[in-house]
Design a protein around this motif. Sequence first.
Motif, short mmCIF file in Angstrom:
data_model
loop_
_atom_site.label_atom_id
_atom_site.label_comp_id
_atom_site.label_asym_id
_atom_site.label_seq_id
_atom_site.Cartn_x
_atom_site.Cartn_y
_atom_site.Cartn_z
N ILE A 162 48.63 41.79 40.42
CA ILE A 162 47.19 41.85 40.18
C ILE A 162 46.70 40.41 40.01
CG2 ILE A 162 45.36 42.85 38.78
CD1 ILE A 162 47.24 44.91 40.09
N PHE A 163 45.88 39.96 40.95
CA PHE A 163 45.49 38.56 40.97
C PHE A 163 44.17 38.30 40.26
CE2 PHE A 163 48.28 38.92 44.69
CZ PHE A 163 49.12 37.83 44.49
N ASP A 164 44.16 37.21 39.52
CA ASP A 164 42.93 36.59 39.05
C ASP A 164 42.81 35.33 39.89
OD1 ASP A 164 40.87 35.28 37.80
OD2 ASP A 164 41.59 35.65 35.76
N HIS A 165 42.19 35.44 41.05
CA HIS A 165 42.22 34.37 42.04
C HIS A 165 41.61 33.05 41.56
CE1 HIS A 165 43.87 36.83 45.24
NE2 HIS A 165 42.96 37.76 45.01
N ARG A 169 46.10 32.96 38.80
CA ARG A 169 46.96 33.71 37.87
C ARG A 169 47.32 35.04 38.48
NH1 ARG A 169 44.14 34.37 32.27
NH2 ARG A 169 44.93 32.23 32.01
N VAL A 170 48.53 35.51 38.20
CA VAL A 170 48.95 36.83 38.67
C VAL A 170 49.55 37.60 37.50
CG1 VAL A 170 51.23 35.98 39.44
CG2 VAL A 170 50.30 38.11 40.38
N TYR A 171 49.14 38.85 37.37
CA TYR A 171 49.71 39.77 36.39
C TYR A 171 50.65 40.73 37.13
CZ TYR A 171 45.74 38.34 33.42
OH TYR A 171 44.84 37.63 32.68
N ALA A 172 51.80 41.03 36.51
CA ALA A 172 52.74 41.93 37.18
C ALA A 172 53.61 42.65 36.16
CB ALA A 172 53.63 41.15 38.15
N ALA A 173 53.84 43.94 36.40
CA ALA A 173 54.72 44.75 35.57
C ALA A 173 56.09 44.84 36.24
CB ALA A 173 54.14 46.14 35.36
N LEU A 197 54.21 38.16 33.49
CA LEU A 197 55.13 39.26 33.76
C LEU A 197 55.37 40.03 32.46
CD1 LEU A 197 57.11 40.67 35.77
CD2 LEU A 197 58.84 39.03 34.99
N PHE A 198 55.32 41.36 32.55
CA PHE A 198 55.47 42.16 31.34
C PHE A 198 56.16 43.48 31.67
CE2 PHE A 198 51.21 42.48 33.13
CZ PHE A 198 51.09 43.84 33.40
N ASN A 212 49.20 48.29 39.68
CA ASN A 212 47.80 48.61 39.96
C ASN A 212 47.41 50.04 39.61
OD1 ASN A 212 48.66 50.21 42.12
ND2 ASN A 212 47.74 48.95 43.70
N VAL A 213 48.32 50.85 39.08
CA VAL A 213 47.88 52.15 38.57
C VAL A 213 47.49 52.07 37.09
CG1 VAL A 213 49.22 53.48 40.24
CG2 VAL A 213 50.19 53.00 37.99
N MET A 214 47.86 50.94 36.44
CA MET A 214 47.50 50.81 35.03
C MET A 214 46.63 49.58 34.75
SD MET A 214 49.51 47.99 34.21
CE MET A 214 49.34 47.98 32.44
N MET A 215 46.22 48.87 35.82
CA MET A 215 45.51 47.62 35.59
C MET A 215 44.69 47.23 36.82
SD MET A 215 47.22 43.98 34.57
CE MET A 215 46.24 42.63 33.97
#
Length: 328
Positions: A162-165, A169-173, A197-198, A212-215
């Motif tokens: 999930i990008f914050d362009h 920044r990138v979020y990832a599970a 990463l989490f 992307n199903v939770m964020m």
Amino acid sequence: MGQLQIPWEEELAQLRAPSPQLARAVVMVRPVDFAFNEETGADNVFQHRLGLAPQEVTRRALAEFDAMVERLCSHNLDVLVMDKRHDEHVTPDAVFPNNWFSTGHDGSVYVYPMHTPNRRRERRVEQLSRLLLDNGFRIDQLSWAGHPLEEELILEGTGVMIFDHPRRRVYAARSHRCHPTALYRYARLRGLDDVVLFDTADSHGVPIYHTNVMMSVGERVAVICGESLHRDDERASVLAKLAEHHEVIDISFEQVEQHFCGNILQLAARDGTPLMVMSEQAWNGFTPEQQRTLERHGQPVVNPIPTIEAVGGGSCRCMLAEVFLPRQ
């Protein structure tokens, strides 16, 4: 005299330039052989069998898809539809193209390693390239983000990232579909500044298969299921990062698992009007207050896709592969 800028410096400057968060065009793939995917069903708890004949499942999915395309076009979003020949390999999840490729404002296209064999067959790179070029987009570089037949270092595109362009920044599970090594390699390749990463767990303690199903992260609004981040330190850190620049909507396990409220995408029409694209089930799953928050950030574009959601285990966001490429 000004300093001479050599070509590689120009390319580097373009790569480091702020990227827009909202795409104004998307690629969608018609679900001509849509069905319950036995290979992904092993760990995608969102998939369900409806007890319908296979032909009826496909018929309903096609009708839902075509109506969604028409609705998006009526909101002045550019939609590029990719079809497939019926004599090609069966690809029951092809309606979810965001997992196998992504595009960048610098003219790049990246193709990703997929978790299951039948999803690897969705990657019709030549057909995708022709579709983009024929519609006036420019491709300067096409790269594989990993080995095409990779079985371990999986990274399923914007399904898991999930990008914050603007903030690079990138979020990832972490999951079977998001290997940390593959994630960090990609981040280094793309020159990202921050990898978040989490670990997650659903209401039954199972890791969530796609981030992307939770964020969802938009321009100034973000949706996240905070309780799925079961480590207190990670939850606090992720929520704090999101709140720096976004109005955060915290959704529940029920909203994720029963309504796909996390699987939404903010896009922009041709004139820049923000659009909040989601399924009818997702919209109805948000509380009235949450709906009002979403409406402040864009016009809701609500799509009834019950068959695709139930059988495919994904919703509207999964059906939309953003196009950030420059025009020719």
